[in-house]
Design a protein around this motif. Structure first.
Motif, PDB file in Angstrom:
ATOM      1  N   CYS B 205      69.344  51.586  23.630  1.00 17.92           N
ATOM      2  CA  CYS B 205      69.007  50.410  22.883  1.00 17.92           C
ATOM      3  C   CYS B 205      68.985  50.873  21.337  1.00 17.92           C
ATOM      4  O   CYS B 205      68.243  51.792  20.963  1.00 17.92           O
ATOM      5  CB  CYS B 205      67.715  49.723  23.183  1.00 17.92           C
ATOM      6  N   ILE B 206      69.575  50.231  20.257  1.00 17.48           N
ATOM      7  CA  ILE B 206      69.729  50.627  19.016  1.00 17.48           C
ATOM      8  C   ILE B 206      68.905  49.597  18.196  1.00 17.48           C
ATOM      9  O   ILE B 206      68.796  49.675  17.010  1.00 17.48           O
ATOM     10  CB  ILE B 206      70.918  50.731  18.316  1.00 17.48           C
ATOM     11  N   ARG B 207      68.268  48.736  18.856  1.00 19.27           N
ATOM     12  CA  ARG B 207      67.444  47.634  17.995  1.00 19.27           C
ATOM     13  C   ARG B 207      67.968  46.922  17.126  1.00 19.27           C
ATOM     14  O   ARG B 207      67.764  46.415  16.097  1.00 19.27           O
ATOM     15  CB  ARG B 207      66.184  48.388  17.402  1.00 19.27           C
ATOM     16  N   CYS B 208      69.322  46.557  17.410  1.00 19.52           N
ATOM     17  CA  CYS B 208      70.134  45.508  16.624  1.00 19.52           C
ATOM     18  C   CYS B 208      69.688  44.149  16.636  1.00 19.52           C
ATOM     19  O   CYS B 208      69.957  43.458  15.735  1.00 19.52           O
ATOM     20  CB  CYS B 208      71.656  45.708  17.178  1.00 19.52           C
ATOM     21  N   LEU B 209      68.896  43.724  17.693  1.00 20.12           N
ATOM     22  CA  LEU B 209      68.329  42.567  18.126  1.00 20.12           C
ATOM     23  C   LEU B 209      69.259  41.573  18.046  1.00 20.12           C
ATOM     24  O   LEU B 209      68.788  40.439  17.979  1.00 20.12           O
ATOM     25  CB  LEU B 209      67.415  42.345  16.840  1.00 20.12           C
ATOM     26  N   ALA B 210      70.563  41.691  18.515  1.00 21.26           N
ATOM     27  CA  ALA B 210      71.312  40.873  19.094  1.00 21.26           C
ATOM     28  C   ALA B 210      71.083  39.988  20.068  1.00 21.26           C
ATOM     29  O   ALA B 210      71.104  38.909  20.017  1.00 21.26           O
ATOM     30  CB  ALA B 210      72.740  41.248  19.218  1.00 21.26           C
ATOM     31  N   CYS B 211      70.219  40.599  21.040  1.00 28.32           N
ATOM     32  CA  CYS B 211      69.723  39.966  22.291  1.00 28.32           C
ATOM     33  C   CYS B 211      68.623  38.945  21.804  1.00 28.32           C
ATOM     34  O   CYS B 211      68.456  37.724  22.413  1.00 28.32           O
ATOM     35  CB  CYS B 211      69.097  40.929  23.236  1.00 28.32           C
ATOM     36  N   TRP B 245      59.357  46.762  23.300  1.00 26.91           N
ATOM     37  CA  TRP B 245      59.977  45.723  23.134  1.00 26.91           C
ATOM     38  C   TRP B 245      60.682  44.697  24.064  1.00 26.91           C
ATOM     39  O   TRP B 245      60.539  43.539  24.338  1.00 26.91           O
ATOM     40  CB  TRP B 245      61.518  45.929  22.010  1.00 26.91           C
ATOM     41  N   HIS B 246      61.459  45.598  25.100  1.00 23.21           N
ATOM     42  CA  HIS B 246      62.047  44.994  26.326  1.00 23.21           C
ATOM     43  C   HIS B 246      61.058  44.425  27.226  1.00 23.21           C
ATOM     44  O   HIS B 246      61.108  43.408  27.851  1.00 23.21           O
ATOM     45  CB  HIS B 246      62.903  45.923  26.927  1.00 23.21           C
ATOM     46  N   CYS B 267      74.693  42.358  24.042  1.00 25.88           N
ATOM     47  CA  CYS B 267      74.381  43.747  23.827  1.00 25.88           C
ATOM     48  C   CYS B 267      75.351  44.758  23.666  1.00 25.88           C
ATOM     49  O   CYS B 267      76.235  44.991  24.497  1.00 25.88           O
ATOM     50  CB  CYS B 267      73.510  44.155  24.941  1.00 25.88           C
ATOM     51  N   PRO B 268      75.377  45.362  22.455  1.00 23.47           N
ATOM     52  CA  PRO B 268      76.618  46.304  22.166  1.00 23.47           C
ATOM     53  C   PRO B 268      76.426  47.663  23.017  1.00 23.47           C
ATOM     54  O   PRO B 268      77.397  48.338  23.129  1.00 23.47           O
ATOM     55  CB  PRO B 268      76.531  46.355  20.735  1.00 23.47           C
ATOM     56  N   MET B 269      75.138  47.713  23.625  1.00 20.35           N
ATOM     57  CA  MET B 269      74.797  49.016  24.296  1.00 20.35           C
ATOM     58  C   MET B 269      75.146  48.821  25.908  1.00 20.35           C
ATOM     59  O   MET B 269      74.631  49.472  26.599  1.00 20.35           O
ATOM     60  CB  MET B 269      73.681  49.482  23.943  1.00 20.35           C
ATOM     61  N   ILE B 271      73.237  46.835  28.000  1.00 18.30           N
ATOM     62  CA  ILE B 271      72.102  47.095  28.680  1.00 18.30           C
ATOM     63  C   ILE B 271      72.045  45.479  29.536  1.00 18.30           C
ATOM     64  O   ILE B 271      72.147  44.746  29.118  1.00 18.30           O
ATOM     65  CB  ILE B 271      70.722  46.986  27.787  1.00 18.30           C
ATOM     66  N   LEU B 273      70.495  43.314  30.640  1.00 22.07           N
ATOM     67  CA  LEU B 273      69.007  42.406  30.375  1.00 22.07           C
ATOM     68  C   LEU B 273      69.177  41.301  31.424  1.00 22.07           C
ATOM     69  O   LEU B 273      67.701  40.883  31.528  1.00 22.07           O
ATOM     70  CB  LEU B 273      69.059  41.846  28.826  1.00 22.07           C
TER      71      LEU B 273
HETATM   72  S1  SF4 Z   1      71.119  43.728  21.986  1.00 23.40           S
HETATM   73 FE1  SF4 Z   1      71.142  45.416  23.302  1.00 23.40          FE
HETATM   74  S2  SF4 Z   1      70.764  47.148  21.754  1.00 23.40           S
HETATM   75 FE2  SF4 Z   1      70.532  45.386  20.452  1.00 23.40          FE
HETATM   76  S3  SF4 Z   1      68.548  45.341  20.626  1.00 23.40           S
HETATM   77 FE3  SF4 Z   1      68.976  44.188  22.269  1.00 23.40          FE
HETATM   78  S4  SF4 Z   1      68.872  45.467  23.820  1.00 23.40           S
HETATM   79 FE4  SF4 Z   1      69.129  46.635  22.140  1.00 23.40          FE
END
Ligand code: SF4
Ligand code: SF4
Ligand code: SF4
Ligand code: SF4
Ligand code: SF4
Lengths: 334, 315
Positions: B205-211, B245-246, B267-269, B271, B273
């Motif tokens: 997770c890069i904490r882009c916070l797109a989620c 965070w998760h 999620c660009p990574m 994950i 979720l």
């Molecule tokens: S979208 Fe994915 S990478 Fe970005 S904060 Fe959420 S879990 Fe992390």
């Protein structure tokens, strides 16, 4: 005469570097994606797919400690990170749009303040770029004046050959030194035919014209129309090889901790929130405007360069389909 | 996957006519609403520049409304634009929304949480056959290989409670429930194995916070995860903060999450979720016999206290 290297010898080069204790970073398969990561052997190099995140993290990690602090009975002691301990690194298999972003970033990281963390890593890294023979409809390097064979930012540049292997173009002294040190892995091949390069479909942008429009349209209904859909995440900036905003946070316990530098993004609502509570970019269209302005106007005003290499990562990742190439095209037509 | 499944991989699930008839119905309704001045805009989708892409739009004129489409690329949960996180959209006046079943669930949730009044939104429901998954090859039509995992197990293909419905649902093939299978696989793991699974995922997770940003239920003006005085959750993308965070996200969405799987899609990574969301939903069903559904409910089990709440699981 240009040198060539076989795939096998490229792997051997990576193996040799790793054995010497050099840190080698390159595209590697990890789960469902490819990412630039430290390689422990040449066979891990995987050049088939565009790495999900850009190569900027070789110089500008997602998160790094910049100092640590401890509380003792005598008071607080602060320990700096010694940048001299950063390892010599070879970045192998960089996409031309990733390699080209590094020299663009040099400008901002050595401007009014010299960011020793970034600059020391830059100094200690040798970049081996690889020409692209495949692209998708998000790629637009050619539209911003670069190309699938762009050598800018690479020290050594590889072009895949039709029969396998690569032709190696020495771009800088660093690249030359690398070839000299491992000369037994390179050969002279007089008549090598390169594979056809990738052909991004986007037509050339008139970046001057785009900038001229931006110079005069800080206020425009255009921004609302294109960006009210923006969700305000940091996906575009975090995947971008050229975006470089960061925040600094102290984290730890009351006894000890670290000061950390980590990625931040202008899309975030809190990015410009003042301590007073006032936020000069209070709505998402203003934030998206900043993204475009920063890349195609402010950076140009200040450093004479464009802060976008057309890698298309922001386009592929945007959750709401915002397409920076389509937006530039629209601006150009205004 | 077995041989028969592979043979079905690229068989078209829904024929072309369905998408164009839904699109036409949306356009007609949207044009009518805008011409009559019934709404200030219609939140829907327009085609993107690239093959098989679409993006959200707020169509404010009949001309713009004529551009609206529905296709397998219409993946977004448009309920997002009705939250206070998107004030620049929600403050325009009464809006209409093009809503798939999953978007309808989110709207119902927002109504239940007093974020939206039913009379303030005009709902154009979609009889939805499914949309593309996150990394689908968009040069292909909607098929077994390209359909989103959530759609394989969808229970809301037919919209209910909408003001108008666009499209007629074609006969839908039953698809293998890949997500339920994956959840069962996780549940069968030992806690250590499961922890290792999530640790590996969260480490990316890069904490882009797109989620967070695409979730219609993440509308808090002050997110706990942005607080830095004092810091509640480490904001840096490192294992400790990522895991925190998760966990915060999963707990905060438990009993509220409508299951649109947008968080996972964006999620660009990569994950997964939605596995967490589904697990939480399952726990709520088992413990409280509660499901986030299509009817607005004022109180969810985790936002209210009852004397007879089951506490046996609190250790
Ligand atoms: S979208 Fe994915 S990478 Fe970005 S904060 Fe959420 S879990 Fe992390
Ligand atoms: S702005 Fe987008 S296309 Fe340009 S360099 Fe950044 S990620 Fe790539
Ligand atoms: S443009 Fe897209 S990726 Fe960037 S902040 Fe907005 S929604 Fe996120
Ligand atoms: S889950 Fe159901 S309603 Fe939602 S997009 Fe898929 S098919 Fe449509
Ligand atoms: S948590 Fe994810 S699946 Fe649930 S409503 Fe939010 S975005 Fe949709």
């Amino acid at each position: 005469m240009p040198k060539t290297i076989t795939e096998q010898n490229l792997n051997s080069l990576i193996d040799a570097l790793v054995q010497d204790g050099t840190r080698v970073v390159g595209p590697k398969r990890a789960g469902t994606m490819t990412v630039y990561e430290p390689l422990s052997a040449g066979v891990e190099l995987s050049l088939a797919e565009m790495p999900r995140r850009s190569a900027k993290e070789v110089f500008f990690p997602v998160c790094e400690n910049i100092l640590s602090f401890q509380r003792t009975e005598q008071g607080t002691t602060v320990t700096d990170v010694d940048v001299c301990t950063f390892p010599e690194t070879v970045l192998v298999g960089a996409r031309p749009c990733d390699a080209a972003a590094a020299p663009v970033l040099d400008a901002v990281f050595s401007w009014d303040y010299r960011d020793e963390f970034f600059l020391e890593r830059r100094k200690k890294t040798t970049v081996i770029g690889v020409a692209c023979t495949k692209c998708d409809d998000a790629c637009f390097c050619t539209a911003v004046g670069l190309s699938p064979a762009e050598t800018r930012g690479s020290d050594l540049f590889l072009t895949p050959l039709a029969g396998g292997g690569y032709v190696c173009q020495v771009v800088t002294d660093k690249g030359e030194a690398l070839v000299d040190q491992h000369s037994q892995l390179f050969a002279d091949t007089p008549s090598a035919t390169p594979q056809p390069l990738a052909e991004p479909a986007a037509g050339q942008f008139d970046l001057k014209r785009i900038k001229a429009w931006l110079d005069n349209h800080f206020e425009s209904p255009f921004w609302v129309g294109i960006s009210e859909r923006c969700a305000g995440c940091g996906a575009c900036a975090f995947l971008c090889p050229a975006c470089h905003c960061f925040d600094i946070n102290d984290e730890g316990t009351e006894k000890e901790g670290h000061r950390r530098k980590h990625w931040d993004a202008c899309a975030f609502g809190k990015f410009t929130n003042h301590a007073s509570g006032h936020n000069p970019r209070d709505a998402q269209p203003e934030r998206y405007r900043n993204r475009i302005m920063h890349k195609f106007k402010y950076y140009d005003d200040k450093f004479g360069q464009t802060l976008c290499t057309g890698c298309g990562r922001c386009i592929r990742a945007c959750p709401v389909g915002i397409d920076i190439a389509a937006i530039l095209d629209e601006i150009q037509k205004q | 996957m077995n041989k028969t499944a592979r043979k079905h991989d690229s068989a078209v699930l829904v024929d072309e006519g369905y998408w164009s008839s839904v699109s036409q119905a949306i356009q007609q309704e949207a044009v009518r609403l805008l011409e009559q001045g019934a709404v200030a805009g219609v939140v829907g989708y327009i085609a993107g520049r690239r093959t098989g892409t679409a993006m959200p739009v707020v169509a404010a004129t009949p001309d713009e409304a004529r551009q609206l489409i529905f296709s397998p690329a219409c993946v977004n949960n448009l309920a997002l634009y009705f939250t206070k996180a998107k004030k620049e959209v929600s403050s325009k006046g009464k809006l209409a929304i093009v809503a798939k079943g999953c978007d309808l669930r989110a709207l119902a949730g927002l109504m239940g949480e007093s974020q939206l009044k039913r009379e303030d939104v005009y709902i154009i429901g979609i009889a939805c056959a499914g949309v593309y998954g996150a990394h689908a090859d968009r040069s292909q039509p909607l098929c077994d290989a390209t359909i989103a995992r959530k759609c394989r197990e969808c229970t809301v293909h037919e919209p209910t409670g909408a003001d108008a419905v666009a499209g007629t649902l074609p006969a839908l093939q039953k698809l293998e429930p890949l997500e339920a299978q994956e959840l069962a696989r996780l549940e069968a793991m030992t806690p250590q194995e499961r922890w290792a699974f999530w640790k590996e995922h969260f480490s990316r997770c890069i904490r882009c916070l797109a989620c967070r940003q695409v979730c219609p239920f993440c509308f808090c003006e002050q997110c706990l995860c942005d607080r830095n005085r004092p810091q509640s959750v480490e904001t840096t993308p490192r294992p400790a903060g990522n895991t925190a965070w998760h966990i915060v996200r999963a707990m905060h969405l438990a009993g509220r999450c409508g299951g649109c799987a947008e968080c996972e899609r964006v999620c660009p990574m990569d994950i997964p979720l939605n596995l967490l969301n589904r697990k939480m939903a399952k726990e709520l069903k088992e413990l409280y016999d509660y499901e986030a559904g299509l009817t607005p409910q004022e109180k969810g089990p985790l936002t209210e206290y009852k004397e007879d709440d089951d506490e046996s699981f609190i250790k």
